[in-house]
Design a protein around this motif. Structure first.
Motif, PDB file in Angstrom:
ATOM      1  N   LYS A 229       0.830  -1.207   0.000  1.00  0.00           N
ATOM      2  CA  LYS A 229       0.000   0.000   0.000  1.00  0.00           C
ATOM      3  C   LYS A 229       0.861   1.253   0.000  1.00  0.00           C
ATOM      4  O   LYS A 229       0.550   2.245  -0.682  1.00  0.00           O
ATOM      5  CB  LYS A 229      -0.924   0.007   1.216  1.00  0.00           C
ATOM      6  N   ASN A 230       1.962   1.220   0.744  1.00  0.00           N
ATOM      7  CA  ASN A 230       2.843   2.375   0.831  1.00  0.00           C
ATOM      8  C   ASN A 230       3.481   2.697  -0.513  1.00  0.00           C
ATOM      9  O   ASN A 230       3.645   3.874  -0.884  1.00  0.00           O
ATOM     10  CB  ASN A 230       3.945   2.118   1.867  1.00  0.00           C
ATOM     11  N   ILE A 231       3.825   1.668  -1.275  1.00  0.00           N
ATOM     12  CA  ILE A 231       4.399   1.886  -2.604  1.00  0.00           C
ATOM     13  C   ILE A 231       3.377   2.561  -3.515  1.00  0.00           C
ATOM     14  O   ILE A 231       3.695   3.506  -4.249  1.00  0.00           O
ATOM     15  CB  ILE A 231       4.880   0.558  -3.211  1.00  0.00           C
ATOM     16  N   VAL A 232       2.129   2.081  -3.462  1.00  0.00           N
ATOM     17  CA  VAL A 232       1.065   2.675  -4.275  1.00  0.00           C
ATOM     18  C   VAL A 232       0.839   4.124  -3.855  1.00  0.00           C
ATOM     19  O   VAL A 232       0.720   5.023  -4.715  1.00  0.00           O
ATOM     20  CB  VAL A 232      -0.239   1.867  -4.141  1.00  0.00           C
ATOM     21  N   ASP A 233       0.781   4.380  -2.560  1.00  0.00           N
ATOM     22  CA  ASP A 233       0.583   5.741  -2.058  1.00  0.00           C
ATOM     23  C   ASP A 233       1.728   6.668  -2.476  1.00  0.00           C
ATOM     24  O   ASP A 233       1.506   7.817  -2.872  1.00  0.00           O
ATOM     25  CB  ASP A 233       0.474   5.738  -0.531  1.00  0.00           C
ATOM     26  N   THR A 234       2.947   6.149  -2.367  1.00  0.00           N
ATOM     27  CA  THR A 234       4.127   6.946  -2.735  1.00  0.00           C
ATOM     28  C   THR A 234       4.095   7.319  -4.215  1.00  0.00           C
ATOM     29  O   THR A 234       4.397   8.459  -4.587  1.00  0.00           O
ATOM     30  CB  THR A 234       5.415   6.167  -2.429  1.00  0.00           C
ATOM     31  N   ALA A 235       3.704   6.365  -5.059  1.00  0.00           N
ATOM     32  CA  ALA A 235       3.616   6.633  -6.491  1.00  0.00           C
ATOM     33  C   ALA A 235       2.585   7.718  -6.779  1.00  0.00           C
ATOM     34  O   ALA A 235       2.835   8.649  -7.560  1.00  0.00           O
ATOM     35  CB  ALA A 235       3.268   5.358  -7.247  1.00  0.00           C
ATOM     36  N   GLU A 236       1.425   7.625  -6.144  1.00  0.00           N
ATOM     37  CA  GLU A 236       0.374   8.627  -6.357  1.00  0.00           C
ATOM     38  C   GLU A 236       0.841  10.011  -5.911  1.00  0.00           C
ATOM     39  O   GLU A 236       0.597  11.019  -6.601  1.00  0.00           O
ATOM     40  CB  GLU A 236      -0.885   8.231  -5.589  1.00  0.00           C
ATOM     41  N   GLU A 237       1.515  10.069  -4.777  1.00  0.00           N
ATOM     42  CA  GLU A 237       2.007  11.350  -4.265  1.00  0.00           C
ATOM     43  C   GLU A 237       3.017  11.985  -5.220  1.00  0.00           C
ATOM     44  O   GLU A 237       3.003  13.205  -5.435  1.00  0.00           O
ATOM     45  CB  GLU A 237       2.648  11.136  -2.891  1.00  0.00           C
ATOM     46  N   LYS A 238       3.887  11.163  -5.791  1.00  0.00           N
ATOM     47  CA  LYS A 238       4.889  11.687  -6.723  1.00  0.00           C
ATOM     48  C   LYS A 238       4.223  12.187  -8.005  1.00  0.00           C
ATOM     49  O   LYS A 238       4.614  13.219  -8.560  1.00  0.00           O
ATOM     50  CB  LYS A 238       5.940  10.623  -7.025  1.00  0.00           C
ATOM     51  N   PHE A 239       3.219  11.457  -8.484  1.00  0.00           N
ATOM     52  CA  PHE A 239       2.473  11.913  -9.656  1.00  0.00           C
ATOM     53  C   PHE A 239       1.798  13.250  -9.358  1.00  0.00           C
ATOM     54  O   PHE A 239       1.839  14.183 -10.167  1.00  0.00           O
ATOM     55  CB  PHE A 239       1.411  10.884 -10.042  1.00  0.00           C
ATOM     56  N   GLN A 240       1.158  13.328  -8.203  1.00  0.00           N
ATOM     57  CA  GLN A 240       0.442  14.546  -7.824  1.00  0.00           C
ATOM     58  C   GLN A 240       1.397  15.723  -7.692  1.00  0.00           C
ATOM     59  O   GLN A 240       1.097  16.846  -8.138  1.00  0.00           O
ATOM     60  CB  GLN A 240      -0.298  14.321  -6.498  1.00  0.00           C
ATOM     61  N   ASP A 241       2.556  15.463  -7.098  1.00  0.00           N
ATOM     62  CA  ASP A 241       3.549  16.521  -6.917  1.00  0.00           C
ATOM     63  C   ASP A 241       4.025  17.056  -8.262  1.00  0.00           C
ATOM     64  O   ASP A 241       4.145  18.289  -8.450  1.00  0.00           O
ATOM     65  CB  ASP A 241       4.739  15.974  -6.118  1.00  0.00           C
ATOM     66  N   ARG A 242       4.257  16.186  -9.207  1.00  0.00           N
ATOM     67  CA  ARG A 242       4.700  16.612 -10.538  1.00  0.00           C
ATOM     68  C   ARG A 242       3.590  17.389 -11.255  1.00  0.00           C
ATOM     69  O   ARG A 242       3.846  18.400 -11.922  1.00  0.00           O
ATOM     70  CB  ARG A 242       5.124  15.410 -11.375  1.00  0.00           C
ATOM     71  N   ALA A 243       2.354  16.927 -11.100  1.00  0.00           N
ATOM     72  CA  ALA A 243       1.223  17.615 -11.726  1.00  0.00           C
ATOM     73  C   ALA A 243       1.059  19.013 -11.140  1.00  0.00           C
ATOM     74  O   ALA A 243       0.780  19.984 -11.866  1.00  0.00           O
ATOM     75  CB  ALA A 243      -0.051  16.801 -11.539  1.00  0.00           C
ATOM     76  N   ASP A 244       1.227  19.126  -9.819  1.00  0.00           N
ATOM     77  CA  ASP A 244       1.109  20.424  -9.157  1.00  0.00           C
ATOM     78  C   ASP A 244       2.172  21.408  -9.643  1.00  0.00           C
ATOM     79  O   ASP A 244       1.956  22.633  -9.621  1.00  0.00           O
ATOM     80  CB  ASP A 244       1.230  20.260  -7.639  1.00  0.00           C
ATOM     81  N   LYS A 245       3.302  20.883 -10.080  1.00  0.00           N
ATOM     82  CA  LYS A 245       4.386  21.729 -10.582  1.00  0.00           C
ATOM     83  C   LYS A 245       4.211  22.052 -12.072  1.00  0.00           C
ATOM     84  O   LYS A 245       5.045  22.733 -12.663  1.00  0.00           O
ATOM     85  CB  LYS A 245       5.733  21.036 -10.370  1.00  0.00           C
ATOM     86  N   GLY A 246       3.132  21.516 -12.652  1.00  0.00           N
ATOM     87  CA  GLY A 246       2.869  21.762 -14.053  1.00  0.00           C
ATOM     88  C   GLY A 246       3.652  20.855 -14.990  1.00  0.00           C
ATOM     89  O   GLY A 246       3.732  21.122 -16.195  1.00  0.00           O
ATOM     90  N   GLU A 247       4.226  19.789 -14.438  1.00  0.00           N
ATOM     91  CA  GLU A 247       4.996  18.858 -15.258  1.00  0.00           C
ATOM     92  C   GLU A 247       4.078  17.854 -15.937  1.00  0.00           C
ATOM     93  O   GLU A 247       3.000  17.531 -15.434  1.00  0.00           O
ATOM     94  CB  GLU A 247       6.020  18.114 -14.397  1.00  0.00           C
ATOM     95  N   LYS A 248       4.520  17.347 -17.070  1.00  0.00           N
ATOM     96  CA  LYS A 248       3.787  16.315 -17.784  1.00  0.00           C
ATOM     97  C   LYS A 248       3.928  15.002 -17.017  1.00  0.00           C
ATOM     98  O   LYS A 248       5.016  14.649 -16.577  1.00  0.00           O
ATOM     99  CB  LYS A 248       4.355  16.159 -19.196  1.00  0.00           C
ATOM    100  N   VAL A 249       2.841  14.266 -16.840  1.00  0.00           N
ATOM    101  CA  VAL A 249       2.906  13.044 -16.034  1.00  0.00           C
ATOM    102  C   VAL A 249       2.563  11.801 -16.856  1.00  0.00           C
ATOM    103  O   VAL A 249       1.937  10.868 -16.372  1.00  0.00           O
ATOM    104  CB  VAL A 249       1.978  13.138 -14.799  1.00  0.00           C
ATOM    105  N   GLU A 250       2.986  11.802 -18.096  1.00  0.00           N
ATOM    106  CA  GLU A 250       2.771  10.608 -18.923  1.00  0.00           C
ATOM    107  C   GLU A 250       3.569   9.430 -18.380  1.00  0.00           C
ATOM    108  O   GLU A 250       3.117   8.296 -18.378  1.00  0.00           O
ATOM    109  CB  GLU A 250       3.183  10.882 -20.365  1.00  0.00           C
TER     110      GLU A 250
END
Length: 290
Positions: A191-212
């Motif tokens: 679960k922690n790995i899944v949560d960590t991945a989501e947080e990193k995606f969200q962080d990149r999106a918040d910075k305006g980065e492409k998250v493909e």
């Protein structure tokens, strides 16, 4: 495609770690010979293989007469040895390099055999079995808990010069046969790995980065680690860990990456191997030997 022909990759059917390397090789377009090791008859414990890979595990990449053992080492080796192919890692001086290595270490922080063995012993914790059904998990548990220790002891008697290596393999019983509390701890790590991945995606999106892709703008080893991890735990029955409405980035990412040619090609073989393991009648093969 690379014209390289002096690469041999030793894999096992439906091996999580082997899949990582096969995706990398497909992504890089490197030709190689694929040699399947049959774990049910413990080919990985044969002296010739133990001398090549002292852990008796897969994958092992032979480059000429040089063995490279383990998926993490192989992925980095492929980048270093074949710089003309697409790179899976950013420059070592880049902060992204350290971030990717940290994520890889996080994904490798739990032993996969414990997850599979726990699903067999404590099925009440599996939301809904997938391709890796209960019988499939049972077969893998039988290999890790009974067959490997038994065959390792037998081979140690026949090949005393390798006794130390075989003694280590006998310890696999602990990894494949977890207590309920150990298994629950592994599920929390998943679960922690899944949560960590989501947080990193969200962080990149918040910075305006492409998250493909995950962590970088290009397909990288981090994507290999994440998509293969999601494939494995989802195939066992834990896709609800991210298909819960709380992990939209991970959900969409997995749908998208599964269609990437290199990933789709390898996953097709992986699914077929899982089916074979699920249907395998292990008791018939080892009747009277366990």
């Amino acid at each position: 495609m690379s014209s390289t022909t002096n690469l041999t990759l030793y894999v096992a059917g439906a091996s999580y770690y082997s899949v990582r390397v096969e995706v990398a090789l497909a992504e890089k377009g490197i030709n190689y010979d694929r040699c399947t090791i049959n774990g049910f008859i413990c080919e990985n414990l044969e002296p010739w293989y133990m001398k090549m890979n002292p852990t008796g595990k897969v994958p092992t990449l032979m480059h000429g007469d040089k063995p490279v053992c383990g998926s993490a080492a192989i992925l980095k080796y492929l980048d270093d040895e074949f710089p003309e192919t697409v790179s899976l890692y950013p420059d070592k001086q880049s902060p992204l390099y350290d971030q990717i290595k940290q994520f890889e270490e996080l994904v490798d922080s739990y032993f996969l055999g414990t997850l599979v063995g726990g699903c067999y012993k404590y099925p009440k914790y599996v939301p809904k079995f997938g391709l890796w059904d209960h019988n499939c998990c049972k077969n893998i548990w039988m290999v890790g808990h009974k067959i490997i220790p038994s065959r390792a002891a037998e081979n140690a008697r026949k090949h005393p010069e390798l006794t130390e290596l075989y003694e280590r393999k006998k310890d696999n019983i602990v990894e494949y046969d977890p207590t309920e509390e150990v298994f629950k701890d592994v599920l929390e790590k998943v679960k922690n790995i899944v949560d960590t991945a989501e947080e990193k995606f969200q962080d990149r999106a918040d910075k305006g980065e492409k998250v493909e892709y995950f962590m970088t703008d290009n397909f990288s080893s981090a994507d290999i680690y994440l998509v293969v991890f999601l494939k494995k735990v989802g195939a066992i029955g834990f896709s609800s860990y991210w298909e819960d409405g709380k992990h939209p980035f991970v959900t969409e990412y997995f749908k998208r990456l599964k269609q990437r040619p290199s990933v789709k090609e390898v996953f097709k073989v992986y699914d077929a191997d899982i089916q074979k393991i699920s249907e395998f009648q292990i008791k018939g093969l080892f009747a009277g030997k366990l």
